[in-house]
Design a protein around this motif. Structure first.
Motif, PDB file in Angstrom:
ATOM      1  N   ARG A  97       0.817  -1.270   0.127  1.00  0.00           N
ATOM      2  CA  ARG A  97      -0.002   0.139  -0.015  1.00  0.00           C
ATOM      3  C   ARG A  97       0.827   1.297   0.065  1.00  0.00           C
ATOM      4  NH1 ARG A  97      -5.009  -1.026  -1.620  1.00  0.00           N
ATOM      5  NH2 ARG A  97      -5.918  -2.814  -0.542  1.00  0.00           N
ATOM      6  N   ASN A  98       2.022   1.156   0.681  1.00  0.00           N
ATOM      7  CA  ASN A  98       2.596   2.413   0.765  1.00  0.00           C
ATOM      8  C   ASN A  98       3.966   2.286  -0.069  1.00  0.00           C
ATOM      9  OD1 ASN A  98       3.994   0.349   2.351  1.00  0.00           O
ATOM     10  ND2 ASN A  98       5.123   2.008   3.661  1.00  0.00           N
ATOM     11  N   CYS A  99       3.999   1.996  -1.320  1.00  0.00           N
ATOM     12  CA  CYS A  99       5.059   1.889  -2.442  1.00  0.00           C
ATOM     13  C   CYS A  99       4.949   3.124  -3.178  1.00  0.00           C
ATOM     14  CB  CYS A  99       5.088   0.830  -3.392  1.00  0.00           C
ATOM     15  SG  CYS A  99       3.816   0.495  -4.436  1.00  0.00           S
ATOM     16  N   LEU A 100       5.736   3.637  -4.124  1.00  0.00           N
ATOM     17  CA  LEU A 100       5.748   4.939  -4.716  1.00  0.00           C
ATOM     18  C   LEU A 100       4.409   5.006  -5.763  1.00  0.00           C
ATOM     19  CD1 LEU A 100       6.847   7.515  -5.648  1.00  0.00           C
ATOM     20  CD2 LEU A 100       8.220   6.298  -7.345  1.00  0.00           C
ATOM     21  N   GLU A 101       4.220   3.753  -6.501  1.00  0.00           N
ATOM     22  CA  GLU A 101       3.162   3.519  -7.409  1.00  0.00           C
ATOM     23  C   GLU A 101       1.804   3.559  -6.797  1.00  0.00           C
ATOM     24  OE1 GLU A 101       3.293   0.877 -10.817  1.00  0.00           O
ATOM     25  OE2 GLU A 101       1.568   0.004  -9.966  1.00  0.00           O
ATOM     26  N   GLY A 102       1.833   2.874  -5.542  1.00  0.00           N
ATOM     27  CA  GLY A 102       0.490   2.990  -4.887  1.00  0.00           C
ATOM     28  C   GLY A 102       0.222   4.421  -4.185  1.00  0.00           C
ATOM     29  N   LEU A 103       0.881   5.262  -3.875  1.00  0.00           N
ATOM     30  CA  LEU A 103       0.755   6.451  -3.328  1.00  0.00           C
ATOM     31  C   LEU A 103       0.901   7.801  -4.144  1.00  0.00           C
ATOM     32  CD1 LEU A 103       2.935   6.388  -0.122  1.00  0.00           C
ATOM     33  CD2 LEU A 103       0.546   6.044  -0.632  1.00  0.00           C
TER      34      LEU A 103
END
Length: 295
Positions: free
Chosen positions: A173-179
């Motif tokens: 949930r807190n990867c660059l793509e996800g955020l």
């Protein structure tokens, strides 16, 4: 030499013809649906234009290892219709020409170091931020693969304490793509990025998250230039925000002439959004040269 280029994206397939100088003679766009419908249209196009070699820059994950039984395959993609699909084989069998193959972001960085602003540099990172986030790495004259290829859009990011958004990526949930990818911006703020241009808080948060990832790339890869492309990076107000946050995060630890001139270090793509296609032309040229070497 007539070279074919295929920039294979999750939404559209851009097919082009050009030459070894990077000149694009023509190009078309075909919607990405199932392989059974999309691939025949592209094969028909490349047959008509009569190419000597083809370069494919493809969405991933892919298998770029020439010694692997699944070389040339799209592998564990969330686009289920394309999972475990032999895209290189489909074109080799029908076009009977050499085929070069890599990730879409590696083809973009190859375009920049061959024809663009990064020419002559030994280590360059290209990051695309759009529907997804990916990074291509050119290091010591080669495109970086390793055990697979960089998936640097999924590096983990420290969230701001007041950011309650859970993240868009189903894996972390807190990867660059996800955020920070386009779909995350739209879901967090309730509107597409293009409509949010005047909302300073949107771009401050976006720049903060992107800068965390770039700082990590700087510390691990020591690139001489970082190039940012993709639809989100058309929001040019992001660049000064990102540069300032990178300076703050690095906190003076690294001192180089590149970091003293951030405006020339973290930069937008230079080839009018054609860096991916131009990189595919170079992949095709290299595939042709490799084929000749074995004759």
């Amino acid at each position: 030499m007539r070279l074919g280029a295929l920039e294979a994206g999750g939404t559209k397939m851009v097919c082009a013809v050009g030459d070894e100088t990077g000149k694009i003679l023509e190009q078309i766009s075909i919607p990405t649906v199932a392989p059974g419908k999309t691939i025949p249209q592209m094969i028909e196009y490349f047959r008509k234009v009569k190419i000597d070699a083809l370069g494919i820059g493809c969405f991933g994950p892919i298998d770029p290892d020439r010694n692997s039984a699944t070389y040339g395959y799209i592998t564990s993609t969330p686009k289920l219709a394309w999972r475990d699909y032999n895209i290189v084989g489909a074109f080799k069998e029908t076009l009977s020409c050499p085929v070069g193959f890599d990730t879409d972001v590696n083809s973009s960085v190859l375009g920049e170091v061959t024809f663009g602003q990064a020419k002559g540099k030994n280590c360059v990172v290209y990051v695309t931020i759009g529907t997804g986030v990916g990074a291509g790495v050119f290091i010591e004259g080669k495109l970086l693969h390793g055990m697979l290829h960089p998936e640097a859009g999924h590096v983990l990011i420290q969230k701001r304490s007041n950011d309650q958004y859970q993240g868009k990526c189903p894996y972390h949930r807190n990867c660059l793509e996800g955020l920070a990818a386009g779909p995350a911006i739209e879901e967090r703020w309730g509107q597409k990025a293009a409509v949010l241009k005047e909302r300073e808080e949107v771009w401050d948060l976006e720049g903060y998250y992107i800068s965390q990832a770039l700082s990590g790339y700087i510390l691990t890869l020591s690139p001489e230039m970082i190039i940012l492309g993709g639809g989100v990076m058309h929001q040019e107000q992001l660049f000064p925000i990102i540069r300032n946050y990178v300076k703050e995060i690095l906190n003076g630890y690294i001192k180089t002439r590149e970091l003293e001139h951030m405006e020339k270090y973290i930069v937008p793509a230079s080839l009018k959004d054609n860096q991916g296609i131009m990189g595919c032309l170079e992949l095709a040229r290299r595939a042709s040269a490799d084929n000749c070497a074995f004759l």
